[in-house]
Design a protein around this motif. Structure first.
Motif, mmCIF file in Angstrom:
data_model
loop_
_atom_site.group_PDB
_atom_site.id
_atom_site.type_symbol
_atom_site.label_atom_id
_atom_site.label_comp_id
_atom_site.label_asym_id
_atom_site.label_seq_id
_atom_site.Cartn_x
_atom_site.Cartn_y
_atom_site.Cartn_z
ATOM 1 N N GLY A 24 0.815 -1.211 0.000
ATOM 2 C CA GLY A 24 0.000 0.000 0.000
ATOM 3 C C GLY A 24 0.844 1.254 0.000
ATOM 4 O O GLY A 24 0.541 2.237 -0.692
ATOM 5 N N ALA A 25 1.940 1.239 0.770
ATOM 6 C CA ALA A 25 2.835 2.390 0.810
ATOM 7 C C ALA A 25 3.516 2.591 -0.539
ATOM 8 O O ALA A 25 3.669 3.728 -1.012
ATOM 9 N N TYR A 26 3.897 1.497 -1.177
ATOM 10 C CA TYR A 26 4.585 1.586 -2.460
ATOM 11 C C TYR A 26 3.668 2.194 -3.531
ATOM 12 O O TYR A 26 4.054 3.157 -4.216
ATOM 13 N N PHE A 27 2.476 1.647 -3.659
ATOM 14 C CA PHE A 27 1.588 2.121 -4.721
ATOM 15 C C PHE A 27 1.030 3.514 -4.410
ATOM 16 O O PHE A 27 0.838 4.322 -5.327
ATOM 17 N N SER A 28 0.782 3.806 -3.147
ATOM 18 C CA SER A 28 0.329 5.156 -2.779
ATOM 19 C C SER A 28 1.409 6.182 -3.066
ATOM 20 O O SER A 28 1.128 7.284 -3.547
ATOM 21 N N GLY A 29 2.653 5.802 -2.753
ATOM 22 C CA GLY A 29 3.764 6.706 -3.037
ATOM 23 C C GLY A 29 3.953 6.934 -4.520
ATOM 24 O O GLY A 29 4.233 8.058 -4.962
ATOM 25 N N MET A 30 3.803 5.858 -5.305
ATOM 26 C CA MET A 30 3.941 5.986 -6.763
ATOM 27 C C MET A 30 2.867 6.892 -7.350
ATOM 28 O O MET A 30 3.127 7.689 -8.258
ATOM 29 N N ARG A 31 1.650 6.792 -6.825
ATOM 30 C CA ARG A 31 0.520 7.529 -7.404
ATOM 31 C C ARG A 31 0.385 8.938 -6.830
ATOM 32 O O ARG A 31 0.133 9.892 -7.575
ATOM 33 N N PHE A 32 0.556 9.079 -5.529
ATOM 34 C CA PHE A 32 0.261 10.367 -4.893
ATOM 35 C C PHE A 32 1.477 11.040 -4.255
ATOM 36 O O PHE A 32 1.361 12.165 -3.776
ATOM 37 N N GLY A 33 2.590 10.334 -4.220
ATOM 38 C CA GLY A 33 3.745 10.840 -3.486
ATOM 39 C C GLY A 33 4.261 12.193 -3.964
ATOM 40 O O GLY A 33 4.542 12.376 -5.150
ATOM 41 N N ARG A 34 4.339 13.137 -3.044
ATOM 42 C CA ARG A 34 4.869 14.475 -3.349
ATOM 43 C C ARG A 34 5.935 14.884 -2.325
ATOM 44 O O ARG A 34 7.018 15.313 -2.692
ATOM 45 N N ARG A 35 5.581 14.754 -1.052
ATOM 46 C CA ARG A 35 6.476 15.225 0.006
ATOM 47 C C ARG A 35 7.335 14.073 0.530
ATOM 48 O O ARG A 35 6.824 13.005 0.859
ATOM 49 N N LYS A 36 8.625 14.303 0.604
ATOM 50 C CA LYS A 36 9.546 13.284 1.086
ATOM 51 C C LYS A 36 9.362 13.080 2.591
ATOM 52 O O LYS A 36 9.158 14.029 3.342
ATOM 53 N N LEU A 37 9.443 11.816 3.008
ATOM 54 C CA LEU A 37 9.258 11.483 4.413
ATOM 55 C C LEU A 37 10.520 11.809 5.216
ATOM 56 O O LEU A 37 10.527 12.720 6.043
ATOM 57 N N ILE A 38 11.576 11.066 4.975
ATOM 58 C CA ILE A 38 12.883 11.326 5.598
ATOM 59 C C ILE A 38 13.933 11.113 4.513
ATOM 60 O O ILE A 38 14.552 10.042 4.422
ATOM 61 N N PRO A 39 14.154 12.103 3.665
ATOM 62 C CA PRO A 39 15.022 11.911 2.503
ATOM 63 C C PRO A 39 16.465 11.549 2.850
ATOM 64 O O PRO A 39 17.139 10.878 2.061
ATOM 65 N N SER A 40 16.945 11.959 4.011
ATOM 66 C CA SER A 40 18.316 11.638 4.379
ATOM 67 C C SER A 40 18.505 10.156 4.679
ATOM 68 O O SER A 40 19.618 9.633 4.628
ATOM 69 N N VAL A 41 17.402 9.470 4.985
ATOM 70 C CA VAL A 41 17.459 8.043 5.288
ATOM 71 C C VAL A 41 16.989 7.212 4.102
ATOM 72 O O VAL A 41 17.635 6.238 3.706
ATOM 73 N N SER A 42 15.852 7.580 3.529
ATOM 74 C CA SER A 42 15.282 6.845 2.404
ATOM 75 C C SER A 42 14.679 7.845 1.421
ATOM 76 O O SER A 42 13.531 8.294 1.608
#
Length: 265
Positions: free
Chosen positions: A142-160
């Motif tokens: 769910g996180a993968y597909f939601s991120g692919m479709r709606f992802g805009r804001r980075k969660l913790i870019p320094s880590v992932s």
């Protein structure tokens, strides 16, 4: 202290202290073998005492592991070999992976521990183990597909760098829905350890959050190691840890939830 006890203590010290000083002076593998033997015997005594209580520790595994850990530190001897880091990394490894996976058979056996299996019969134990694994992997998808479709804001870019806030929220929602579905369809009928749909959704939400923390934790480890994947055993996934990192956190977390449910029930 009786005179006989005092005499024996003095005799042991008179023999042991010179031998100890000699071993420390010689060092190397000679000192390592003696220390490993002491670790083995000391750990075995600890497990024997623990066995006199209600617990039954795995002494056949723990005592040799204590000796091996000392031997490993000796092999990585000296400051240049980072013995402290080597030893702590060894302990962390078997606790992180082996310690976490040990909760799988514990979850599987819960219905036999107390309450019985109920109408699910022999499926009660397997379903208690299937629940956290399915919630974890469905939440990850769910996180993968939601991120692919709606992802805009980075969660913790320094880590992932690829993980997004939107993906995280989507993963949590899918985890909660999956938890509610499995609990409502099956787990509610397990005596003592059962969960209703509402409880399943709440537990699924918690496991979803724990899974994301686990995934970020492995990302930190991989970044320090300078690798993209933990291995290459599983095509498309990377290594075993890449696929099971979140499960390693969620098995003990779900076991703790089950114990809490039983206590409150």
């Amino acid at each position: 202290m009786a005179a006989g006890d005092l005499g024996r203590r003095v005799a042991v010290a008179a023999v042991g202290i010179p031998i100890g000083i000699l071993l420390i002076y010689v060092g190397g593998w000679v000192l390592g073998v003696v220390l490993a033997l002491i670790a083995f015997l000391g750990a075995r005594e600890f497990y024997q005492m623990a066995g006199l209580t209600s617990g039954r520790p795995f002494s056949a595994l723990g005592a040799p592991a204590a000796a091996i850990l000392v031997g490993f530190a000796v092999f990585r001897r000296g400051p240049d070999g980072s013995p402290m880091t080597a030893a702590s990394g060894t302990v962390a490894g078997f606790l992180y992976v082996g310690g976490a996976l040990a909760f799988a058979p514990l979850l599987h056996a819960l219905p036999q521990v107390g309450g019985g299996t109920g109408p699910l019969g022999e499926w009660a134990g397997p379903l208690l183990l299937i629940f956290p694994i399915t919630v974890t992997w469905m939440g990850d998808s769910g996180a993968y597909f939601s991120g692919m479709r709606f992802g805009r804001r980075k969660l913790i870019p320094s880590v992932s760098p690829k993980k997004t806030v939107e993906g995280s929220i989507g993963g949590l929602l899918v985890s909660a829905i999956t938890g509610a579905a499995i609990a409502g369809a099956a787990l509610h009928s397990i005596p003592v350890w059962g969960l209703g749909a509402a409880e399943g959704a709440l537990v699924g939400l918690v496991l979803g959050a724990v899974a994301q923390v686990a995934d970020l934790a492995e990302s930190v480890i991989k970044r320090e190691a300078g690798v993209k994947d933990s291995g290459s055993l599983l095509p498309g996934h990377g290594g075993v840890l890449d696929r099971f990192d979140a499960v390693l956190f969620n098995l003990p977390a779900f076991y703790a939830v089950m114990v809490l449910v039983a206590m409150l029930g």
